[in-house]
Scaffold this motif. Sequence first.
Motif, mmCIF file in Angstrom:
data_model
loop_
_atom_site.group_PDB
_atom_site.id
_atom_site.type_symbol
_atom_site.label_atom_id
_atom_site.label_comp_id
_atom_site.label_asym_id
_atom_site.label_seq_id
_atom_site.Cartn_x
_atom_site.Cartn_y
_atom_site.Cartn_z
ATOM 1 N N ARG A 38 30.038 57.583 10.844
ATOM 2 C CA ARG A 38 28.920 57.173 11.700
ATOM 3 C C ARG A 38 27.617 57.422 10.951
ATOM 4 N NH1 ARG A 38 30.887 54.795 16.592
ATOM 5 N NH2 ARG A 38 33.090 55.374 16.541
ATOM 6 N N ASP A 39 26.753 56.467 10.964
ATOM 7 C CA ASP A 39 25.444 56.618 10.325
ATOM 8 C C ASP A 39 24.631 57.593 11.174
ATOM 9 O OD1 ASP A 39 22.894 56.423 9.339
ATOM 10 O OD2 ASP A 39 22.941 54.254 9.090
ATOM 11 N N THR A 40 24.528 58.832 10.708
ATOM 12 C CA THR A 40 23.903 59.896 11.498
ATOM 13 C C THR A 40 22.802 60.585 10.715
ATOM 14 O OG1 THR A 40 26.011 60.321 12.637
ATOM 15 C CG2 THR A 40 24.315 62.025 12.795
ATOM 16 N N GLU A 70 24.620 71.127 5.139
ATOM 17 C CA GLU A 70 24.396 70.609 3.790
ATOM 18 C C GLU A 70 25.714 70.151 3.154
ATOM 19 O OE1 GLU A 70 20.404 73.230 2.621
ATOM 20 O OE2 GLU A 70 22.390 73.923 2.004
ATOM 21 N N LEU A 71 26.803 70.882 3.454
ATOM 22 C CA LEU A 71 28.113 70.480 2.950
ATOM 23 C C LEU A 71 28.555 69.161 3.590
ATOM 24 C CD1 LEU A 71 30.694 71.011 1.337
ATOM 25 C CD2 LEU A 71 31.532 72.378 3.282
ATOM 26 N N MET A 72 28.322 69.016 4.879
ATOM 27 C CA MET A 72 28.653 67.757 5.551
ATOM 28 C C MET A 72 27.916 66.589 4.886
ATOM 29 S SD MET A 72 28.634 68.526 9.630
ATOM 30 C CE MET A 72 29.691 69.753 10.390
ATOM 31 N N ALA A 73 26.653 66.817 4.562
ATOM 32 C CA ALA A 73 25.870 65.754 3.929
ATOM 33 C C ALA A 73 26.451 65.382 2.560
ATOM 34 C CB ALA A 73 24.413 66.193 3.800
ATOM 35 N N ARG A 74 26.928 66.393 1.823
ATOM 36 C CA ARG A 74 27.537 66.110 0.521
ATOM 37 C C ARG A 74 28.872 65.382 0.689
ATOM 38 N NH1 ARG A 74 25.646 71.382 -0.626
ATOM 39 N NH2 ARG A 74 27.737 72.275 -0.436
ATOM 40 N N ASN A 75 29.602 65.745 1.750
ATOM 41 C CA ASN A 75 30.907 65.126 1.989
ATOM 42 C C ASN A 75 30.799 63.694 2.520
ATOM 43 O OD1 ASN A 75 32.217 67.434 1.203
ATOM 44 N ND2 ASN A 75 32.608 68.179 3.283
ATOM 45 N N GLN A 76 29.644 63.349 3.106
ATOM 46 C CA GLN A 76 29.481 62.032 3.714
ATOM 47 C C GLN A 76 28.233 61.328 3.161
ATOM 48 O OE1 GLN A 76 30.627 62.436 8.245
ATOM 49 N NE2 GLN A 76 29.642 64.340 7.609
ATOM 50 N N PRO A 77 28.174 61.137 1.863
ATOM 51 C CA PRO A 77 26.969 60.516 1.288
ATOM 52 C C PRO A 77 26.770 59.114 1.828
ATOM 53 C CG PRO A 77 28.781 60.509 -0.293
ATOM 54 C CD PRO A 77 29.227 61.353 0.855
ATOM 55 N N GLY A 78 25.539 58.827 2.187
ATOM 56 C CA GLY A 78 25.221 57.495 2.686
ATOM 57 C C GLY A 78 25.406 57.312 4.172
ATOM 58 N N THR A 79 26.152 58.248 4.826
ATOM 59 C CA THR A 79 26.360 58.090 6.270
ATOM 60 C C THR A 79 25.861 59.285 7.078
ATOM 61 O OG1 THR A 79 28.597 59.012 6.143
ATOM 62 C CG2 THR A 79 28.366 56.611 5.945
ATOM 63 N N PHE A 80 25.665 60.444 6.439
ATOM 64 C CA PHE A 80 25.192 61.622 7.161
ATOM 65 C C PHE A 80 24.053 62.256 6.373
ATOM 66 C CE2 PHE A 80 25.072 66.102 8.312
ATOM 67 C CZ PHE A 80 25.234 66.073 9.691
ATOM 68 N N ARG A 81 22.918 62.410 7.036
ATOM 69 C CA ARG A 81 21.770 63.028 6.385
ATOM 70 C C ARG A 81 21.281 64.186 7.235
ATOM 71 N NH1 ARG A 81 15.760 60.502 4.929
ATOM 72 N NH2 ARG A 81 14.991 62.377 3.872
ATOM 73 N N PHE A 82 21.106 65.350 6.608
ATOM 74 C CA PHE A 82 20.585 66.527 7.286
ATOM 75 C C PHE A 82 19.146 66.733 6.853
ATOM 76 C CE2 PHE A 82 20.285 71.352 7.255
ATOM 77 C CZ PHE A 82 19.950 71.424 8.605
ATOM 78 N N ALA A 83 18.227 66.786 7.848
ATOM 79 C CA ALA A 83 16.797 66.894 7.543
ATOM 80 C C ALA A 83 16.181 68.026 8.355
ATOM 81 C CB ALA A 83 16.095 65.570 7.856
#
Length: 396
Positions: free
Chosen positions: A175-177, A196-209
């Motif tokens: 999911r684009d999140t 941050e790990l989730m963002a690395r595991n889901q490049p292009g679809t999950f961004r943590f800001a």
Amino acid sequence: MKLSGTDPMDAATPTVLPDPAALRLTGALPEWNPEGDDTLVVLAIREETADVKTFVLAQKDPCVFRYQPGQFLTLDLDIGGESVNRCYTIASAPTRPHTLAITVKRVPGGPVSNHLHDHVTVGSTLRAIGPMGEFSCFTQGTPTPASKYLFLSGGSGITPLMSMARTFHDLGALRDTVFVHAARSPADIIFREELELMARNQPGTFRFAPICEADNPRAPWHGLRGRISLGVLEHVAPDYREREIFVCGPAPFMKAVREMLKGAGFDMARHHEESFDFAELARAEPELAAEVVSAELLQAIPEALEVPVTTYTIEFAKLKRSIECRSDMFVLDAARRAGVRLPSSCSKGLCGTCKSKLVSGTVDMKHGGGIRQREIDAGMALLCCSKPTSDLIVDR
């Protein structure tokens, strides 16, 4: 020569007991039924930040927990000889069904959060009911019809959104999140490393800001600074108008986000929020009702429908107060109008905070799951969703 009695080899063989953790992974396990056993054991306690702890819970007898990401539990605690109920969102994901986790921020002067932080240890037991609540990216197990999400959280309001993010991650649901979290400083970012790990595991679809108001004394902050604003949203999620937005945090935080989105012309049908402060929600509801319907109109409705209305006396034994309550009014609402302060949270029969013992009298109660049948049988009632059918004496 073999001596009579126990074989020495047998005596030397240690008794191997089953590993409770392994038992949870073997065979088909029953679902947790708080009606049958509402006691949960604290398996682990994790320090998330200086004032935030996660409590990992499970039933003594192995079971699985079924819930929607974003739902909450109501803890039934004994603090100083008094029964206190508090709601905590489940921070764990239903994709890992053998345990539940709640993440609790210590609130200065808060009796429940301080009790949990100071007195609950591994091996402690807690009573709970649930899961309950409708704040979820899933509805009856079906994802909402959205391909893109924007999660906005403040402080410990991160927990329901964390449950949703963990669920999508575990399911491999791309999911684009965009997950925006507001914190005081870098040291106060809850679940930072995992996100941050989730963002690395889901490049292009999950961004943590994450966005911080101030630096950490020992670690300067080089990320987004300040508070969530329209400028921040346009920077991290320029397509935010196309996203399903879920919000959770302190009441001022959610109010600011709500007004910001309305001012930007966002379609508020795609805005979903959870009250971080149930008490704040409960205080607001009577005011909202007063704005929409006048007291005179409320009195006229039963007459127009030709419904007989009776006025009963409600006595609060411990408070030494008596009030009048119409048969078409909830006991909690009547108490508020009379200036009687009672513990309450959701005001919808869900959380159990207003649960009270009826010493005498009867009520018509339509609850949403915040009370067990055995408690009803023992004379308990939720005052927020109970209308009197006789005079009452309440043990409050």
